[in-house]
Design a protein around this motif. Sequence first.
Motif, PDB file in Angstrom:
ATOM      1  N   ASP A  31     -16.643   3.942  10.403  1.00  0.00           N
ATOM      2  CA  ASP A  31     -18.041   3.544  10.581  1.00  0.00           C
ATOM      3  C   ASP A  31     -18.951   4.156   9.523  1.00  0.00           C
ATOM      4  N   THR A  32     -18.373   4.655   8.445  1.00  0.00           N
ATOM      5  CA  THR A  32     -19.187   5.263   7.389  1.00  0.00           C
ATOM      6  C   THR A  32     -18.445   5.136   6.069  1.00  0.00           C
ATOM      7  N   ILE A  33     -19.104   5.537   4.998  1.00  0.00           N
ATOM      8  CA  ILE A  33     -18.476   5.556   3.676  1.00  0.00           C
ATOM      9  C   ILE A  33     -17.772   6.899   3.517  1.00  0.00           C
ATOM     10  N   PRO A  62     -13.749   0.760 -10.789  1.00  0.00           N
ATOM     11  CA  PRO A  62     -13.204  -0.257  -9.881  1.00  0.00           C
ATOM     12  C   PRO A  62     -12.069   0.319  -9.040  1.00  0.00           C
ATOM     13  N   GLY A  63     -11.952  -0.188  -7.824  1.00  0.00           N
ATOM     14  CA  GLY A  63     -10.869   0.237  -6.945  1.00  0.00           C
ATOM     15  C   GLY A  63     -11.236   1.352  -6.005  1.00  0.00           C
ATOM     16  N   THR A  64     -12.461   1.872  -6.096  1.00  0.00           N
ATOM     17  CA  THR A  64     -12.872   2.956  -5.198  1.00  0.00           C
ATOM     18  C   THR A  64     -13.480   2.416  -3.907  1.00  0.00           C
ATOM     19  N   GLY A  65     -13.440   1.111  -3.729  1.00  0.00           N
ATOM     20  CA  GLY A  65     -13.991   0.527  -2.509  1.00  0.00           C
ATOM     21  C   GLY A  65     -15.501   0.463  -2.519  1.00  0.00           C
ATOM     22  N   ARG A  66     -16.100   0.453  -3.708  1.00  0.00           N
ATOM     23  CA  ARG A  66     -17.568   0.451  -3.800  1.00  0.00           C
ATOM     24  C   ARG A  66     -18.179  -0.750  -3.098  1.00  0.00           C
ATOM     25  N   THR A  67     -17.683  -1.938  -3.450  1.00  0.00           N
ATOM     26  CA  THR A  67     -18.296  -3.160  -2.949  1.00  0.00           C
ATOM     27  C   THR A  67     -18.113  -3.307  -1.443  1.00  0.00           C
ATOM     28  N   THR A  68     -16.880  -3.096  -0.975  1.00  0.00           N
ATOM     29  CA  THR A  68     -16.617  -3.243   0.460  1.00  0.00           C
ATOM     30  C   THR A  68     -17.410  -2.234   1.273  1.00  0.00           C
ATOM     31  N   ALA A  69     -17.390  -0.975   0.829  1.00  0.00           N
ATOM     32  CA  ALA A  69     -18.114   0.072   1.560  1.00  0.00           C
ATOM     33  C   ALA A  69     -19.612  -0.186   1.538  1.00  0.00           C
ATOM     34  N   GLN A 435     -36.623  -1.421 -20.189  1.00  0.00           N
ATOM     35  CA  GLN A 435     -37.074  -1.792 -18.849  1.00  0.00           C
ATOM     36  C   GLN A 435     -36.147  -1.274 -17.751  1.00  0.00           C
ATOM     37  N   PHE A 436     -34.941  -0.905 -18.117  1.00  0.00           N
ATOM     38  CA  PHE A 436     -33.952  -0.536 -17.098  1.00  0.00           C
ATOM     39  C   PHE A 436     -34.435   0.634 -16.251  1.00  0.00           C
ATOM     40  N   THR A 437     -34.968   1.657 -16.892  1.00  0.00           N
ATOM     41  CA  THR A 437     -35.411   2.827 -16.132  1.00  0.00           C
ATOM     42  C   THR A 437     -36.627   2.529 -15.265  1.00  0.00           C
ATOM     43  N   GLU A 438     -37.388   1.474 -15.602  1.00  0.00           N
ATOM     44  CA  GLU A 438     -38.539   1.109 -14.800  1.00  0.00           C
ATOM     45  C   GLU A 438     -38.152   0.285 -13.584  1.00  0.00           C
ATOM     46  N   LEU A 439     -37.007  -0.398 -13.662  1.00  0.00           N
ATOM     47  CA  LEU A 439     -36.612  -1.301 -12.585  1.00  0.00           C
ATOM     48  C   LEU A 439     -35.486  -0.743 -11.716  1.00  0.00           C
ATOM     49  N   PHE A 440     -34.675   0.160 -12.265  1.00  0.00           N
ATOM     50  CA  PHE A 440     -33.555   0.740 -11.514  1.00  0.00           C
ATOM     51  C   PHE A 440     -33.659   2.266 -11.605  1.00  0.00           C
ATOM     52  N   LYS A 441     -34.463   2.816 -10.719  1.00  0.00           N
ATOM     53  CA  LYS A 441     -34.783   4.241 -10.775  1.00  0.00           C
ATOM     54  C   LYS A 441     -33.846   5.109  -9.945  1.00  0.00           C
ATOM     55  N   VAL A 442     -32.926   4.488  -9.218  1.00  0.00           N
ATOM     56  CA  VAL A 442     -32.029   5.253  -8.352  1.00  0.00           C
ATOM     57  C   VAL A 442     -30.595   5.012  -8.801  1.00  0.00           C
ATOM     58  N   LYS A 443     -29.869   6.109  -9.013  1.00  0.00           N
ATOM     59  CA  LYS A 443     -28.448   6.026  -9.350  1.00  0.00           C
ATOM     60  C   LYS A 443     -27.636   6.617  -8.208  1.00  0.00           C
ATOM     61  N   ALA A 444     -26.630   5.858  -7.766  1.00  0.00           N
ATOM     62  CA  ALA A 444     -25.710   6.336  -6.730  1.00  0.00           C
ATOM     63  C   ALA A 444     -24.316   6.395  -7.343  1.00  0.00           C
ATOM     64  N   ASP A 445     -23.780   7.599  -7.461  1.00  0.00           N
ATOM     65  CA  ASP A 445     -22.471   7.800  -8.100  1.00  0.00           C
ATOM     66  C   ASP A 445     -21.360   7.815  -7.067  1.00  0.00           C
ATOM     67  N   PHE A 446     -20.383   6.929  -7.233  1.00  0.00           N
ATOM     68  CA  PHE A 446     -19.196   6.928  -6.386  1.00  0.00           C
ATOM     69  C   PHE A 446     -18.116   7.766  -7.065  1.00  0.00           C
ATOM     70  N   ASP A 447     -17.661   8.818  -6.386  1.00  0.00           N
ATOM     71  CA  ASP A 447     -16.625   9.700  -6.923  1.00  0.00           C
ATOM     72  C   ASP A 447     -15.259   9.059  -6.728  1.00  0.00           C
ATOM     73  N   TYR A 460      -9.736   9.281   6.537  1.00  0.00           N
ATOM     74  CA  TYR A 460      -8.738   8.485   5.824  1.00  0.00           C
ATOM     75  C   TYR A 460      -7.900   7.677   6.813  1.00  0.00           C
ATOM     76  N   ILE A 461      -7.522   8.319   7.911  1.00  0.00           N
ATOM     77  CA  ILE A 461      -6.746   7.624   8.939  1.00  0.00           C
ATOM     78  C   ILE A 461      -7.588   6.506   9.561  1.00  0.00           C
ATOM     79  N   SER A 462      -8.877   6.759   9.756  1.00  0.00           N
ATOM     80  CA  SER A 462      -9.767   5.717  10.275  1.00  0.00           C
ATOM     81  C   SER A 462      -9.848   4.544   9.304  1.00  0.00           C
ATOM     82  N   PHE A 463      -9.841   4.839   8.007  1.00  0.00           N
ATOM     83  CA  PHE A 463      -9.814   3.773   7.002  1.00  0.00           C
ATOM     84  C   PHE A 463      -8.556   2.926   7.155  1.00  0.00           C
ATOM     85  N   VAL A 464      -7.412   3.591   7.349  1.00  0.00           N
ATOM     86  CA  VAL A 464      -6.152   2.856   7.548  1.00  0.00           C
ATOM     87  C   VAL A 464      -6.245   1.992   8.801  1.00  0.00           C
TER      88      VAL A 464
END
Length: 804
Positions: A31-33, A62-69, A435-447, A460-464
């Motif tokens: 139920d969470t990322i 790619p492959g870290t589950g960014r889009t699905t999560a 313009q990028f810094t004016e329009l996208f001011k928040v960065k979210a880093d996926f480890d 991890y087991i819940s993910f499975v």
Amino acid sequence: MPTELTVEQLYRTCDPSTLGCETSADVQELDTIIGQKRAVRSLRFGLDIKEKGFNIYLAGVPGTGRTTALERYLTEFAAKKPLPSDWCYVNNFHNPVEPNALQLPAGKAVQFQQDMEQTVNTAIDDMRTAFESEEYTSHKTDLINKIQQQKQEIFTKLGQRVQSENFILQPTPMGLLTVPTRAGRPISEQEFLHLSEEEKNEINQKQQRLKTALETETRAAKKLDQELRAQLEKLDVEVARYAIQHHFAELKEKYQDLEEIPDHIEHVREDILVNVKEFIKSDNGQQPLPFSRGQPGQLPTQKYAVNTLVDNSELDGAPVVLEMNPTHNNLIGRVEREFAFGALVTNFTLIHSGCLHRANGGYLVLPAEDVLRNPFAWDTLKRALANKEIVIEDMGERIGFSTKSLRPKPIPLDVKVILIGEPILYQLLLRYDEQFTELFKVKADFDIQMSRTDEHIQEYISFVCTLCRSENLKHLDKSALARIIEHASRMSNDQEKLSTRFGEMSDVIREANYYAGKEEVQYVTETHVERAIEERFHRSSLIRDRIQEMITRDQIKIDVTGEKVGQVNGLSVLDLGDISFGQPNRITASISLGRDGVIDIEREAEMSGPIHTKGVLILSGYLAEKFIQEKPLSLSARLVFEQSYSGVEGDSASSTELYALLSSLSGLPVKQGIAVTGSVNQKGELQVIGGVNEKIDGFFEVCCAKGLTGEQGVLIPEGNTTNLMIKKPVVDAVREGKFHIWTIRNVDEGIEILTGVKAGERQEDGSFEPDTVNARVDAKLSELAERLAQFLKPISPPIDIFPN
């Protein structure tokens, strides 16, 4: 001191009994990322803040589950938000080229579309019924008869006057003509010529007076016709108004609280009254079908339609739109055209929405790379976010080429855009797009990894569990779950971490489910997971197998037994994209008298990358620091990766090259059964390197192919101990004493293991302990310096050419 690692240090196991479940079916769904606290914190901030420009760039590989999560997280987040408005386009009766945009509460657009269609159809039906009524027909007939009677009186009086003047009226294609008569019959042309001039003049004068009277009476008759048309039109409008008034009054009352809707309903009513004739039954008895499909411009009622652009009636909260093909048209919508009568035509009912319309009032997720790749898509997105409105326009208009088309009124935009892309794209946009810094001011880093804690293991087991239930896979028993956890640590190359590359892990679970299905068992076990891991590697390992075959057949020369001077087995990693594997490389050094110092043959052949070149240059710094304080460096040393036919990059072989150089200088042979990896600094300290597991596995497989002796092993930097998650065959060989892995902190510890001779410390008098590696190296360097000095001395004393 060098440390030989134990079995427990080579691989961190996961005890199935500590997982707290028997199978993945026993736990709750995710139920969470997982493991992305930093990213979740950034996401929460970016989604909550309402100010302009705080859109989000979600960075991660790619492959870290960014889009699905992200999609799952946004769905839960958006469910708590209010429903946004519906939008529709309607005809602009004052300027049809610019259709009007109407805003309605969520779920009302389709209802308004249906109400408008029903009202118009019913009103027109009632209007036609009224026009077919006896009352209307009688009233219309009375008007017509009254005018016809007045016209008849005019022409009767005119006829009497014409007859009194001995003329008759004769109709012709050019109108009525007056013809003179005699004895009750028209005078022929010959008779007229035989008349006297007096008679002719009299006839002409009468004819001219009658012509003037005829024109006057004709104008009066036409005026009566105009009066009749006006009265008929007035009658039609009055009848139509009476027939449709209550329909539109009810519709206006229903939508009276909505801005602009009542005004548009009134415009529709007025236009129907202005164009009553279009809806009256034609002479052949055929009537146009309201709202039926047909060529644009042929349907009288098509201009009264409502084009629902956005319908949010089925949403439970704010919309979440994931657009994987963000083209220009898919972002802002498009105006389609239809082929009619040899031409392309369009109207406001052919306006279609884009993902910005559908996500308006909610959240839009876009792949950054695809937005940048599609022509005009990036500029279109930036313009919409900067202006906070959606303008539908053809792509041709952006380049100054366009045919005549519609220009729909802009729709206000209130959306939170989340771009998903790799970190390198974020850096490039920061650098090259103002313009990028004016329009996208928040960065979210996926480890790509997270700590291997009990909490994260349970997640991890819940993910499975979530994966198995969502895709109807067999659940994993606790042994399989434990193997998944171990493989996650192997993927992250760290005993204390778990990989967050959930895409790759999901494929492992799916493949394990396939093997369990073939065996018709209830649960996926450790055996199935292990087979999935091995099979995935095997399918892509053809190149690795060919290289090992060439090593076994001595086509690529690698010694794993015996001793050699100036020759050491280094370890490298080959990355094929889907897999990576370790490979031993023979590294040799040769020395001679000279002043060139350390020469990297790979660099001279332009086959060396900058990091590898830096690592080789550090070797000169090490020699200068340790041995050449009071004498010049008087040697030419050449280092080379033997049988290397491609580029070399990285500094993990710098310690190996240094060992080969020290062996050549000292004359001491190096054990060929021990491979080496690790970078070195100018102080001789070993530094951590990457791919340590693949390197150890690769050398072990070569040793197995050529025969294990029990004396073979690998030297690695001490800092890489926690990175070890070695394959089971290597662990078993270490347990049985057939293979060894040592950790070292500096070059001296490594050279002692490789040569079996003590490295030697510098004594108080500045010399090294006798009969040690460093003493031999120092002696050799001193010898080379003396020989070079002797070589540079003049052969005979100089001759004085100016004697006294």
